[in-house]
Enzyme design. Structure first.
Site, mmCIF file in Angstrom:
data_model
loop_
_atom_site.group_PDB
_atom_site.id
_atom_site.type_symbol
_atom_site.label_atom_id
_atom_site.label_comp_id
_atom_site.label_asym_id
_atom_site.label_seq_id
_atom_site.Cartn_x
_atom_site.Cartn_y
_atom_site.Cartn_z
ATOM 1 N N ASP A 1 -3.671 2.518 -5.128
ATOM 2 C CA ASP A 1 -2.885 2.531 -4.170
ATOM 3 C C ASP A 1 -2.671 1.289 -3.373
ATOM 4 O O ASP A 1 -1.234 1.069 -2.419
ATOM 5 C CB ASP A 1 -2.354 3.808 -3.336
ATOM 6 C CG ASP A 1 -3.482 3.479 -2.765
ATOM 7 O OD1 ASP A 1 -4.448 3.234 -2.804
ATOM 8 O OD2 ASP A 1 -3.672 4.467 -1.210
ATOM 9 N N GLU A 2 -3.314 -0.158 -3.464
ATOM 10 C CA GLU A 2 -2.758 -1.143 -3.443
ATOM 11 C C GLU A 2 -3.055 -2.060 -4.246
ATOM 12 O O GLU A 2 -3.505 -2.460 -5.401
ATOM 13 C CB GLU A 2 -3.807 -0.702 -1.791
ATOM 14 C CG GLU A 2 -4.224 -0.394 -1.202
ATOM 15 C CD GLU A 2 -5.417 -0.565 0.352
ATOM 16 O OE1 GLU A 2 -5.401 -0.931 1.433
ATOM 17 O OE2 GLU A 2 -6.370 -0.363 -0.352
ATOM 18 N N ASP B 1 0.689 -1.495 0.121
ATOM 19 C CA ASP B 1 -0.002 0.382 -0.132
ATOM 20 C C ASP B 1 0.862 1.403 -0.132
ATOM 21 O O ASP B 1 1.758 1.615 0.760
ATOM 22 C CB ASP B 1 -0.638 0.092 1.096
ATOM 23 C CG ASP B 1 -2.416 0.822 1.263
ATOM 24 O OD1 ASP B 1 -2.227 1.644 0.069
ATOM 25 O OD2 ASP B 1 -2.441 1.516 2.168
#
Length: 421
Positions: free
Chosen positions: A102-103, A7
């Site tokens: 973002d993960e 993340d």
């Protein structure tokens, strides 16, 4: 079995800092559409008490006092940096599931504990060195545990330094850690469910692990029972190598200023059709129905109106020009003069694979497939909107959202590439 959840830390802010080193060490926030609310915060901003979702106008005094830097959302930059980050991460594992901008999850099956810890450290080092982005890595026997381990890695819990693997903790220490974590930190347990669980005395991660499975299934759902099993190391969720196609595609934005005339509404609707149709083609689908919505501001003391109309297509299509004509036809029928509109949107519904379309003997459809392919390629190379229908109007239209604090398109605009002095 084991999974890693990687993340990006304060992702939007971190993307901005890559190209503007003066932002390092300063409190920075990124704002939502029309520079409304906080959607990303640096650690320095969090330390000043800035909350996620806080309206910017309420923070101006605090910002002036402590020098908080506020930036408009630069979606093109964040999407491009996300694509680069996911490409880097894909090299570390045989399987990857991109979960959000973002993960992503990585498969670490077959790796022993020391190898997993070394890999986690290597991931952090490479993403930081190659892209300038800080990330944390959570590792667990299930996706739910990996997600929770990532939270611990970010908070520097369990002695982690940006990498947390629950397998490295003795059972008693892991139980104590889970007892200290609120049940709301579990993936899939939202605020309302957390409140309901707390009323039953299930207020920590450890309490959820030890709760009666039959009770969870009876009082809540089989999904919560699966979450409990995942917390106990029993995999119930697999890695999705390919994201499933969306069942509907929506493009909608609030205006930078209220709109009362039909002409700017036509431009806004045409723009949303173009955005939605590009997404439609990217997943290889066609739409069988077009829905148009317009609405006034429900928070204003003014006459209110909400217009909505869905139009079925004789033949499913992914043609921007055809979808635009249908959407504008619908707009003209829901538009009512005398109102100030705050928002417009377009939804593409009844999606089906573009490769499985049956032709109608009695309907002649103009085939613009090659034109759409050319337009998508040019816009991918030179930026969205380089080629567009005339119905979209000009870039400085009054209906477009406010982004007065927008940073340059460092990676998506040739004329805004960063230069080394």
């Amino acid at each position: 079995m084991s999974f890693a959840l990687v993340d990006g830390n304060n992702f939007y802010v971190s993307c901005e800092r890559v190209f503007d080193p003066k932002l390092q060490g300063r409190p920075v926030v990124v704002l939502s559409n029309n520079d409304g609310c906080v959607v990303s915060r640096s650690d320095e901003a969090k330390a000043l008490g800035v909350k996620m979702g806080a309206p910017w106008f309420q923070l101006r005094a605090l910002a002036a006092r402590f020098g908080i830097v506020a930036l408009s959302s630069n979606y093109a930059l964040y999407a491009d940096m996300s694509s680069r980050m996911m490409a880097v991460l894909a090299a570390f594992a045989p399987a990857q599931e991109v979960y959000s901008i973002d993960e992503c999850f990585l498969s670490l099956h077959g790796l022993a504990l020391p190898e997993r810890l070394r890999l986690g450290a290597a991931i952090r080092q490479r993403v930081r060195q190659w892209l300038g982005l800080p990330v944390c890595v959570g590792i667990g026997a299930t996706k739910t545990l990996a997600k929770l381990a990532n939270h611990c890695a970010k908070k520097r819990l369990a002695g982690s330094d940006g990498v947390c693997d629950f397998a490295a903790l003795p059972a008693a220490e892991l139980s104590a850690l889970f007892s200290s974590l609120p049940v709301g930190e579990v993936w899939g347990v939202g605020p309302r469910l957390a409140q309901q669980l707390s009323a039953l005395g299930i207020d920590s991660v450890e309490a959820l692990r030890r709760a009666d499975a039959a009770l969870l299934r009876r009082r809540f759902s089989v999904l919560l029972e699966r979450t409990q099993r995942e917390l106990n190391g029993v995999p119930c969720l697999t890695l999705e190598d390919v994201a499933p196609n969306k069942q509907q595609i929506l493009s909608s934005r609030s205006f930078g200023q209220l709109v009362g005339e039909l002409a700017p509404l036509r431009e806004a609707v045409a723009h949303h059709v173009a955005v939605a149709a590009e997404r439609l083609r990217s997943q290889g689908s066609c739409a069988g129905r077009v829905e148009v919505l317009i609405r006034t501001n429900p928070h204003k003391d003014a006459p209110q109106y909400h217009g909505l109309l869905a139009v079925p297509l004789p033949t499913p299509s992914d043609d921007t020009l055809l979808l635009t004509r249908v959407a504008l036809w619908a707009l003209e029928r829901v538009f009512r003069p005398g109102y100030l509109y705050q928002k417009a949107g377009v939804a593409l519904l009844d999606l089906s694979p573009a490769t499985a379309q049956a032709q109608d003997l009695f309907v002649t459809v103009r085939d613009n497939a090659r034109l759409m392919q050319a337009m998508d390629r040019i816009n991918a190379l030179w930026g969205r909107g380089t080629l567009r229908s005339a119905a979209e109007g000009c870039n400085d239209a009054a209906w477009r959202m406010k982004r007065g604090r927008l940073s340059p398109g460092y990676t998506t605009r040739w004329d805004q590439l960063p230069c080394a002095a």
